[in-house]
Design a protein around this motif. Structure first.
Motif, PDB file in Angstrom:
ATOM      1  N   GLY A  67     -13.996  28.206 -17.949  1.00 32.71           N
ATOM      2  CA  GLY A  67     -12.849  28.278 -16.841  1.00 32.71           C
ATOM      3  C   GLY A  67     -13.450  28.691 -15.649  1.00 32.71           C
ATOM      4  O   GLY A  67     -14.356  28.896 -15.333  1.00 32.71           O
ATOM      5  N   PRO A  68     -12.697  29.014 -14.164  1.00 39.20           N
ATOM      6  CA  PRO A  68     -13.053  29.227 -13.331  1.00 39.20           C
ATOM      7  C   PRO A  68     -14.016  30.237 -12.982  1.00 39.20           C
ATOM      8  O   PRO A  68     -15.114  30.153 -11.959  1.00 39.20           O
ATOM      9  N   ASP A  69     -14.355  31.258 -14.246  1.00 44.03           N
ATOM     10  CA  ASP A  69     -15.504  32.390 -14.337  1.00 44.03           C
ATOM     11  C   ASP A  69     -16.719  31.443 -14.567  1.00 44.03           C
ATOM     12  O   ASP A  69     -17.566  32.469 -14.826  1.00 44.03           O
ATOM     13  N   GLY A  70     -16.477  30.209 -15.307  1.00 41.26           N
ATOM     14  CA  GLY A  70     -17.641  29.691 -15.836  1.00 41.26           C
ATOM     15  C   GLY A  70     -17.953  30.350 -17.569  1.00 41.26           C
ATOM     16  O   GLY A  70     -18.856  30.317 -17.700  1.00 41.26           O
ATOM     17  N   LEU A  71     -16.859  31.148 -18.030  1.00 42.36           N
ATOM     18  CA  LEU A  71     -16.970  31.156 -19.307  1.00 42.36           C
ATOM     19  C   LEU A  71     -16.043  30.592 -19.759  1.00 42.36           C
ATOM     20  O   LEU A  71     -14.856  30.257 -19.511  1.00 42.36           O
ATOM     21  N   PRO A  72     -16.111  30.194 -21.609  1.00 43.56           N
ATOM     22  CA  PRO A  72     -15.331  29.843 -22.453  1.00 43.56           C
ATOM     23  C   PRO A  72     -14.118  29.500 -22.025  1.00 43.56           C
ATOM     24  O   PRO A  72     -13.539  30.754 -22.210  1.00 43.56           O
ATOM     25  N   ILE A 131     -20.703  24.489 -10.550  1.00 45.70           N
ATOM     26  CA  ILE A 131     -19.709  23.334 -10.413  1.00 45.70           C
ATOM     27  C   ILE A 131     -20.011  23.075 -11.751  1.00 45.70           C
ATOM     28  O   ILE A 131     -20.737  23.528 -12.175  1.00 45.70           O
ATOM     29  N   PHE A 132     -19.105  22.214 -11.619  1.00 42.04           N
ATOM     30  CA  PHE A 132     -18.806  21.764 -13.226  1.00 42.04           C
ATOM     31  C   PHE A 132     -18.956  20.524 -13.290  1.00 42.04           C
ATOM     32  O   PHE A 132     -18.483  19.735 -12.769  1.00 42.04           O
TER      33      PHE A 132
END
Lengths: 402, 402
Positions: free
Chosen positions: A393-398, A10-11
């Motif tokens: 990003g979708p991977d949860g990394l910047p 979740i973002f």
């Protein structure tokens, strides 16, 4: 409510503003809870020009809490960051046990990834930690759907961050309680209250990095008897006067109190042992310029304030902006090549009368001011609806990380 | 007694010293009598390096009182000058009526010619008015053979002049009376008390003439609440501590109090509205240099103080003079050509250790300091016996006048 789910992550992305105090905060009575020795008052600047943006992602897949600031991973175990995470999670637990058991999509055991950046250079010398912590706390609160007194949580990240939780004109009540529950920010008036008010950030060339405000204010509390007197005997009355001036949109009083309070803050820095200097010779020339400009018109049209660095923040009214900017350009002739001198809100061009420049009668100092950011009061933190603007990003990394 | 008579003109020539306060005087409670809002304490500098010289001539032939300062005739009707002349003549009348009727060679109706000059340039930024008024009052007192409380008369010329009436370590009691009779200077210890104490005047290049101290201190009294607090709550305790430190020759306490008091004085200038700045970027670098030097040695070996201008006065002890001068030369490389950098008492040369310069770790600033005057505490005003040194010629006019 969380606004985006991608692959069980979740973002939420939010933005938060910078604030510039007109009654200054300097000195803590409690280092851990960040409780101040006096109340303070600030104007929230518009996010169109200056803001922090933070994306927080939450997932059962994340193994640990992580944080990236301006593209670089930082230590999540920093005590003030931990205070904010702990306090916001405490609010989540409280809400669950009180009234909404089992209704949350997010487990408290889920870890978060935090990514934050500013749209203004560190060189601008603006208190990025205030906008940054306000943005972090606001974003976490939206992600975890918690409400309540969030300014006390932001305060525990960076004192003045509590004031960035609101738009317009904001006071931070010092509070009396040992647990800090009454040391909260409160909006005095919204940004719409004084539509003519304008703000110019004059970014000065500085040769050295000044003493950090955390270390500086502690030394002041320990050594300056003038600071103690200011906190106890001067600020309470000044807060009342400042609130009245804002309510009445009385620029003359607002400007004069702003300048006096800035000067008194820097006076207490000088009374610190060893002394702390934030103003340099360019800052002093800006101060001289403002007083001469006002004297020429026999009224306070322009006011300066300086935080823990040499950059000037100028408050003025819309009708005076273009002339005063021209005056600054005249006495601090900018580099002709390189980046544009004026950023932010457009400013009209006017030609200066010889009478005015003669009345000011100062030597010019080429390149003394690097650039000006033109802005105005603005709203508090906001959620960003456009999911393409997430910093993670979708991977949860910047998205932009190396 | 008058020491020279030429063609019915009587001449007396005296010299008087500069003093540098370590507890500062800033602010009057009575403008006419020059009564201060707090007591102060200074060190009298040696006249071998810095002095005012005044010749007063008195004759029945003179038609009016006249005065020449540094070769230029000035207005004798200046109120402070008139105060001193009036008060000294009042003492003459009092003595005559009390105990010595008709015994005087000089008639009270005789006019005086006064000629005064300093052996130091105005650019040195030292309070020439203190030495000048002390010299005037002392010379008049010798010419007219009056004794008694002369410091209250010098005080009415220029407040700090009262402290230049004594050598060594001198306090100026603020006094409580409305008529100022108890606002007097008093010697705390003579110059022989602390033979190791040394003084370095660091003359800084200044671009502008700062705000005069008379106007400045009045604005401070009117607008700075920190100044009021300083005068009432800080200075009384600091005077006691300073006197004890001097009595015990405790340089560490003396130096620390001196630096704190200088900083607090400049803090109250900054708290003035509009603010007053006397320190410039070079002054601030000197402050930084002193703190880094002391930190390196883990003791206060050197102390700065600044009056109403950017020049630093350094107090230190004899064993540290040569190294500290070398440190100043290292971080403020002097011009290689032109006048000599070091004036006054000779200073040995030493080479600096890399460890020390690395510990200080400041950028160098070529030509930031124009020259250094090396001196030490010295005696009070003195009569000059050599009649060839009179500043007025046999005609009662300046020897050097155009």
């Amino acid at each position: 409510m969380p606004e985006d789910t991608t692959q069980d992550i979740i973002f939420v992305t939010c933005t938060a503003p910078v604030n510039i105090a007109v009654v200054k905060y300097w000195g803590k009575r409690d280092e851990d809870l960040i409780l101040p020795i006096n109340s303070s008052l600030s104007v929230t600047l518009h996010q169109d020009q200056l803001k922090s943006t933070t994306t927080v992602a939450c997932s059962a897949r994340f193994k640990e809490d992580r944080i990236w600031l301006n593209g670089k991973e930082e230590n999540i175990n920093q005590p003030r960051l931990q205070s904010c995470l702990r306090e916001i999670r405490r609010l989540v637990r409280k809400r669950r046990s009180n009234r909404d058991p089992g209704a949350d999509v997010l487990s408290l055991s889920h870890k978060v990834h935090i990514c934050s950046e500013n749209n203004f250079p560190t060189a601008a010398g603006l208190a990025s930690s205030a906008a940054g912590y306000a943005c972090l706390v606001y974003t976490l609160s939206r992600l975890l759907s918690v409400e309540g007194e969030l300014s006390t949580i932001a305060r525990q990240g960076s004192g003045s961050a509590c004031r960035s939780m609101y738009g317009g004109f904001v006071q931070w009540h010092m509070g009396m309680r040992a647990d800090g529950k009454d040391s909260v920010a409160e909006q005095v008036e919204p940004e719409s209250h004084w539509p003519e008010l304008r703000v110019l950030v004059l970014v000065v060339s500085a040769e050295r990095k000044p003493v950090g405000s955390t270390a500086g204010m502690q030394t002041s509390v320990d050594t300056s008897s003038l600071l103690k007197h200011r906190a106890e005997a001067v600020v309470p009355g000044r807060m009342d006067e400042m609130i009245q001036a804002i309510r009445k949109r009385d620029f003359s009083t607002f400007g004069e109190l702003t300048m006096k309070d800035s000067n008194q803050f820097h006076a207490t820095c000088l009374d610190t042992y060893p002394p702390i200097f934030y103003l340099n010779d360019v800052s002093r020339r800006v101060i001289g310029l403002v007083h001469r400009y006002n004297r020429h018109y026999r009224e306070t049209r322009v006011a300066y304030t300086f935080d823990a660095g040499p950059n000037a923040v100028i408050y003025t009214l819309q009708p005076y902006v273009s002339e005063f900017v021209q005056v600054v350009k005249h006495f601090f002739p900018p580099e002709t090549n390189g980046e544009e001198f004026l950023k932010g809100l457009p400013v009209g061009t006017v030609s200066l009368s010889d009478e005015l420049t003669r009345a000011i009668a100062m030597d010019t100092l080429p390149k003394g001011i690097r650039y000006i950011i033109s802005t105005k009061p603005g709203p508090g933190p906001r959620m960003v609806e456009d999911t393409s603007l997430h910093l993670l990003g979708p991977d949860g990394l910047p998205r932009t990380s190396a």
